[in-house]
Enzyme design. Structure first.
Site, mmCIF file in Angstrom:
data_model
loop_
_atom_site.group_PDB
_atom_site.id
_atom_site.type_symbol
_atom_site.label_atom_id
_atom_site.label_comp_id
_atom_site.label_asym_id
_atom_site.label_seq_id
_atom_site.Cartn_x
_atom_site.Cartn_y
_atom_site.Cartn_z
ATOM 1 N N ASP A 163 0.969 -1.255 0.160
ATOM 2 C CA ASP A 163 -0.118 -0.087 -0.129
ATOM 3 C C ASP A 163 0.910 1.188 0.008
ATOM 4 O OD1 ASP A 163 -1.604 2.243 0.581
ATOM 5 O OD2 ASP A 163 -2.560 1.325 2.204
ATOM 6 N N SER A 190 -2.464 14.461 -13.756
ATOM 7 C CA SER A 190 -3.803 14.492 -14.645
ATOM 8 C C SER A 190 -4.062 15.754 -15.160
ATOM 9 C CB SER A 190 -4.698 13.845 -13.520
ATOM 10 O OG SER A 190 -6.045 14.051 -14.172
ATOM 11 N N TYR A 195 -9.930 14.357 -5.754
ATOM 12 C CA TYR A 195 -8.921 14.015 -6.765
ATOM 13 C C TYR A 195 -8.070 15.290 -7.520
ATOM 14 C CZ TYR A 195 -7.240 11.528 -11.125
ATOM 15 O OH TYR A 195 -6.545 11.008 -12.230
ATOM 16 N N LYS A 217 -3.978 15.860 -7.515
ATOM 17 C CA LYS A 217 -3.425 15.800 -8.807
ATOM 18 C C LYS A 217 -2.647 17.199 -8.820
ATOM 19 C CE LYS A 217 -3.920 11.702 -9.972
ATOM 20 N NZ LYS A 217 -2.673 10.756 -9.880
HETATM 21 P P1 NAI Z 1 -6.185 1.655 -12.576
HETATM 22 O O1 NAI Z 1 -7.391 1.834 -11.653
HETATM 23 O O2 NAI Z 1 -6.149 0.566 -13.793
HETATM 24 O O3 NAI Z 1 -4.814 1.295 -11.958
HETATM 25 C C1 NAI Z 1 -4.257 1.890 -10.745
HETATM 26 C C2 NAI Z 1 -3.643 0.699 -10.112
HETATM 27 O O4 NAI Z 1 -3.184 1.259 -8.810
HETATM 28 C C3 NAI Z 1 -4.264 -0.539 -9.821
HETATM 29 O O5 NAI Z 1 -3.772 -1.649 -10.257
HETATM 30 C C4 NAI Z 1 -4.336 -0.488 -8.073
HETATM 31 O O6 NAI Z 1 -4.576 -1.703 -7.418
HETATM 32 C C5 NAI Z 1 -3.308 0.381 -7.840
HETATM 33 N N1 NAI Z 1 -3.581 0.824 -6.405
HETATM 34 C C6 NAI Z 1 -4.508 1.675 -5.949
HETATM 35 N N2 NAI Z 1 -4.282 1.973 -4.555
HETATM 36 C C7 NAI Z 1 -3.134 1.586 -4.311
HETATM 37 C C8 NAI Z 1 -2.309 1.653 -3.163
HETATM 38 N N3 NAI Z 1 -2.757 2.413 -2.217
HETATM 39 N N4 NAI Z 1 -1.194 0.902 -3.379
HETATM 40 C C9 NAI Z 1 -0.556 0.398 -4.123
HETATM 41 N N5 NAI Z 1 -0.999 0.189 -5.440
HETATM 42 C C10 NAI Z 1 -2.533 0.936 -5.505
HETATM 43 O O7 NAI Z 1 -5.999 3.072 -12.889
HETATM 44 P P2 NAI Z 1 -5.074 3.930 -14.124
HETATM 45 O O8 NAI Z 1 -6.046 4.655 -14.928
HETATM 46 O O9 NAI Z 1 -3.993 3.025 -14.653
HETATM 47 O O10 NAI Z 1 -4.266 5.007 -13.288
HETATM 48 C C11 NAI Z 1 -3.105 5.074 -13.133
HETATM 49 C C12 NAI Z 1 -2.724 6.583 -12.837
HETATM 50 O O11 NAI Z 1 -3.104 7.604 -13.783
HETATM 51 C C13 NAI Z 1 -3.487 7.066 -11.480
HETATM 52 O O12 NAI Z 1 -2.452 8.049 -10.753
HETATM 53 C C14 NAI Z 1 -4.610 8.021 -12.404
HETATM 54 O O13 NAI Z 1 -5.143 8.974 -11.232
HETATM 55 C C15 NAI Z 1 -3.842 8.527 -13.168
HETATM 56 N N6 NAI Z 1 -4.584 8.965 -14.448
HETATM 57 C C16 NAI Z 1 -5.518 8.124 -15.208
HETATM 58 C C17 NAI Z 1 -6.302 8.820 -16.030
HETATM 59 C C18 NAI Z 1 -7.454 7.648 -16.931
HETATM 60 O O14 NAI Z 1 -8.028 8.371 -17.528
HETATM 61 N N7 NAI Z 1 -7.135 6.479 -16.846
HETATM 62 C C19 NAI Z 1 -6.429 10.115 -16.456
HETATM 63 C C20 NAI Z 1 -5.556 10.807 -15.714
HETATM 64 C C21 NAI Z 1 -4.674 10.398 -14.476
#
Ligand code: NAI
Length: 252
Positions: A62, A141, A154, A158
């Site tokens: 975490d 973001s 959020y 960010k």
């Molecule tokens: P996702 O939900 O597919 O992946 C996020 C990953 O982080 C998951 O595998 C989850 O298990 C892990 N995670 C969550 N909390 C955690 C913790 N406390 N400790 C360790 N791991 C943890 O999301 P995605 O889209 O891949 O997002 C990745 C990053 O990109 C995030 O920071 C998100 O805010 C950012 N982002 C995503 C956008 C989108 O449209 N998908 C747009 C802008 C930013």
């Protein structure tokens, strides 16, 4: 191979953008520590990299916990023998206004999205300093730059990531450590589907709206991954403190 002999930590490495980036870093020669809350999925990504001939280790953690971050750093040093690149990417979103957000939700979003980066840098910077430098990339973001609706914690978190990145770049640039943020627009991952669910909206309609930007589509995780590979590599050797936007023109 732009990252031969480099060692990288990717947080949220089992998710959409994190998985694609772990694979892309490994394809450029980096050994990767795939860090995620979801132990099984992290192991799956590490196994995928190893099956393709790369080097990877999965670490369940975490990122909001200092004890977990210390364990991630120690395990990475023991298993990979160093750290040159960190992609602070784990993140969560809560689609609520200030009125709707509980104090616990606010604190959790800041714990995962912001405190995690402070903790990782606190423990990794001395190691990078001793090694003569490194590259840290933080996931901001588009909403960290321009704001957005029904996501107060959020957007605040960010925005903090973007400015914390600049502050880190100022403090640690003299030691050869570059720190940049990558700022995606809507990217085709589980997070977008989760947002549709949180807002009780039809998923397809939500995704169609996400594609309403100059390039007329959402981004793919691999497209963010390539920006991160560039920031991780010496190809971006004079770039630090920057907020790189990867959003199909959504900010315009
Ligand atoms: P996702 O939900 O597919 O992946 C996020 C990953 O982080 C998951 O595998 C989850 O298990 C892990 N995670 C969550 N909390 C955690 C913790 N406390 N400790 C360790 N791991 C943890 O999301 P995605 O889209 O891949 O997002 C990745 C990053 O990109 C995030 O920071 C998100 O805010 C950012 N982002 C995503 C956008 C989108 O449209 N998908 C747009 C802008 C930013």
């Amino acid at each position: 191979m732009r990252l031969e002999n480099k060692k990288a930590i990717v947080t949220g490495g089992a998710g959409g953008i994190g998985r694609a980036t772990s694979i892309a870093l490994a394809a450029e020669g980096a050994a990767v520590a795939v860090v995620d809350l979801n132990a099984q999925a992290a192991e799956g990504v590490a196994a995928e990299i190893r099956a393709a001939g790369g080097t990877a280790v999965a670490i369940a953690a975490d990122v909001a916990s200092e004890a977990d971050i210390e364990r991630v750093v120690a395990t990475t040093l023991a298993e990979l023998g160093g750290v040159n690149v960190v992609f602070n990417n784990a993140g969560i979103i809560r689609r609520t206004t200030a009125v709707e957000t509980t104090v616990e939700e606010w604190d959790r979003v800041f714990g995962v999205n912001v405190r995690s980066i402070f903790l990782m840098c606190k423990h990794i910077v001395p190691i990078m300093e001793a090694a003569g430098g490194g590259s840290i990339i933080n996931t901001g973001s588009g909403w960290g730059l321009k704001g957005g609706g029904q996501a107060i914690s959020y957007c605040a978190s960010k925005g903090a990531v973007v400015n914390m990145t600049r502050a880190l770049a100022i403090d640690h640039g003299p030691a050869g450590i570059r720190v940049n943020s990558v700022n995606p627009g809507d990217v085709n991952t589980g997070m977008l589907r989760d947002e549709a669910r949180q807002l009780a909206q039809d998923t397809n309609a939500f995704l169609a709206e996400a594609a309403d930007r100059p390039l007329r589509r959402m981004g793919e995780p691999s497209e963010v991954a390539q920006a991160v590979v560039w920031l991780a590599s010496d190809d971006s050797s004079y770039v630090t403190g920057s907020a790189l936007v990867v959003d199909g023109g959504g900010i315009a």
